[in-house]
Design an enzyme around this catalytic site. Structure first.
Site, mmCIF file in Angstrom:
data_model
loop_
_atom_site.group_PDB
_atom_site.id
_atom_site.type_symbol
_atom_site.label_atom_id
_atom_site.label_comp_id
_atom_site.label_asym_id
_atom_site.label_seq_id
_atom_site.Cartn_x
_atom_site.Cartn_y
_atom_site.Cartn_z
ATOM 1 N N GLY A 1 27.626 52.955 59.224
ATOM 2 C CA GLY A 1 28.133 53.783 60.313
ATOM 3 C C GLY A 1 27.115 53.882 61.435
ATOM 4 O O GLY A 1 26.207 53.045 61.549
ATOM 5 N N ILE B 1 24.535 55.938 62.092
ATOM 6 C CA ILE B 1 23.116 56.042 61.742
ATOM 7 C C ILE B 1 22.652 54.778 61.034
ATOM 8 O O ILE B 1 21.550 54.287 61.274
ATOM 9 C CB ILE B 1 22.848 57.290 60.883
ATOM 10 C CG1 ILE B 1 23.271 58.558 61.638
ATOM 11 C CG2 ILE B 1 21.383 57.379 60.506
ATOM 12 C CD1 ILE B 1 23.143 59.832 60.833
ATOM 13 N N ALA C 1 20.643 60.520 53.454
ATOM 14 C CA ALA C 1 22.084 60.805 53.436
ATOM 15 C C ALA C 1 22.299 62.251 53.025
ATOM 16 O O ALA C 1 22.118 63.175 53.825
ATOM 17 C CB ALA C 1 22.785 59.829 52.495
ATOM 18 N N ARG C 2 22.666 62.454 51.773
ATOM 19 C CA ARG C 2 22.796 63.779 51.175
ATOM 20 C C ARG C 2 22.219 63.692 49.769
ATOM 21 O O ARG C 2 22.311 62.653 49.104
ATOM 22 C CB ARG C 2 24.259 64.236 51.128
ATOM 23 C CG ARG C 2 24.826 64.668 52.479
ATOM 24 C CD ARG C 2 24.154 65.944 52.979
ATOM 25 N NE ARG C 2 24.740 66.456 54.218
ATOM 26 C CZ ARG C 2 24.271 66.195 55.429
ATOM 27 N NH1 ARG C 2 23.233 65.371 55.568
ATOM 28 N NH2 ARG C 2 24.838 66.724 56.494
ATOM 29 N N GLU D 1 19.033 71.635 46.840
ATOM 30 C CA GLU D 1 18.343 71.799 48.114
ATOM 31 C C GLU D 1 18.509 73.231 48.612
ATOM 32 O O GLU D 1 19.636 73.737 48.615
ATOM 33 C CB GLU D 1 18.917 70.820 49.141
ATOM 34 C CG GLU D 1 18.120 70.729 50.412
ATOM 35 C CD GLU D 1 18.637 69.631 51.345
ATOM 36 O OE1 GLU D 1 19.026 69.989 52.482
ATOM 37 O OE2 GLU D 1 18.672 68.459 50.942
ATOM 38 N N HIS E 1 14.434 68.081 54.720
ATOM 39 C CA HIS E 1 15.676 67.903 55.476
ATOM 40 C C HIS E 1 15.444 68.065 56.989
ATOM 41 O O HIS E 1 16.087 68.867 57.658
ATOM 42 C CB HIS E 1 16.757 68.886 54.998
ATOM 43 C CG HIS E 1 18.151 68.356 55.247
ATOM 44 N ND1 HIS E 1 19.213 68.638 54.436
ATOM 45 C CD2 HIS E 1 18.643 67.547 56.238
ATOM 46 C CE1 HIS E 1 20.306 68.054 54.907
ATOM 47 N NE2 HIS E 1 19.982 67.387 56.000
#
Length: 315
Positions: free
Chosen positions: A147, A149, A227-228, A256, A275
């Site tokens: 995508g 990013i 990402a996550r 997190e 983050h």
């Protein structure tokens, strides 16, 4: 769609940044926790969510009974549709954080393959420790996610003379060459020395980087996650990094924030960033520019950018 005329921003500074509002639109300040200022709760049609706030803390947004659209300030929109329900549309800030997240991804790769974290620790001890590190030139790098990013990461890595493999939801050819399907990841993992994750977190990507994929990576490989957190299986990651076989450099974690005492904190092969991917000085003007475009569109009854879920109330 019908015009939106009442919007809230999470703080006065952001409201000022997007002002003057389009003709006919009124704005208020609401952090989605307390009471809104400047407008009544039942009037609110659009909400811009606070940045870097846990979605579970924003349940007060459900009290806005006339809400039609929620705008995030992040590329990810995890848990936002569930927060607001199926009637409310959701738009993301896709594009705003692309440059900043890409530069951090490249920075994490460089820091890991050049031993910069180790040098920082040596500096604190006054220890002169010349070592030969893999470096980035000629390394085999996999990017999971093609995508916005992912493309910015590809573009920034290109001058480093790496051998790049990109993975998308399906195998195809695009303007930059071949994109491998994610179903090929396990088979190709033994040839990847650096693995960068930049995919959304959803059912199909939960624990995408699992124990099996990690075991297939070669000794000394680096996993970089921008990402996550749940895209990577934390337990499997801890086991591989603690063994010394793999390295990791991550901006996101599961859980997190990473709790005090978590084993990752003390592992010498782990590089931890809290983050900070999109959190640079480029963020405020870029988010303000996007929000101005979004408000201009919805005030005229035009569908805004980056709508990731259209709710029944948007019209």
């Amino acid at each position: 769609m019908e015009q939106i005329t009442v919007v809230t921003l999470p703080d006065q500074k952001l409201l000022d940044a997007v002002s003057p509002l389009p003709e006919g639109m009124r704005g208020g300040v609401w952090d989605c926790v307390g009471r809104p200022a400047g407008v009544e709760l039942e009037e609110i049609q659009m909400v811009v969510l606070p940045y870097a706030t846990r979605i579970g803390n924003l349940v007060a947004v459900r009290g806005a009974t006339n809400l039609r659209l929620v705008q995030t300030q992040s590329t990810g929109f995890d848990a936002v549709p569930e927060l607001v329900g199926k009637d409310v549309a959701v738009a993301s800030a896709s594009g705003v954080h692309a440059a900043a997240t890409a530069e951090l991804a490249v920075g994490l790769v460089l820091a890991s393959v050049r031993g910069i974290a180790e040098s920082v620790r040596d500096q604190a001890k006054g220890h002169w420790n010349p070592s030969r590190w893999p470096g980035l030139a000629d390394r085999k790098v996999g990017i999971i996610g093609v995508g916005g990013i992912g493309e910015e990461i590809r573009r920034r890595l290109d001058p480093f003379e790496v051998e790049m493999t990109r993975f998308g939801s399906r195998s195809r050819i695009d303007e930059h060459g071949r994109v491998r399907g994610i179903d090929e990841l396990l088979a190709l993992a033994p040839g990847l020395e650096v693995l960068i994750c930049i995919v959304p977190h959803n059912e199909s990507t939960h624990h995408l980087i699992n124990a099996e994929v990690m075991a297939a990576l070669p000794d000394g490989a680096v996993i970089v996650n921008v990402a996550r957190g749940p895209v990577v299986d934390t337990d499997a990651l801890v086991a591989e990094v603690a063994s010394g076989r793999l390295r990791m450099a991550s901006d996101v974690f599961d859980p997190e924030p990473l709790p005090a005492g978590h084993p990752l904190w003390k592992l010498p092969n782990a590089l931890i960033v809290p983050h900070n991917g999109g959190n640079t000085n480029a963020f405020p003007p870029r988010i303000a520019a996007l929000l101005k475009r979004q408000l201009a569109a919805v005030s005229r009854g035009i569908l805004p950018e980056n709508v990731v879920r259209t709710g029944t109330r948007l019209g």
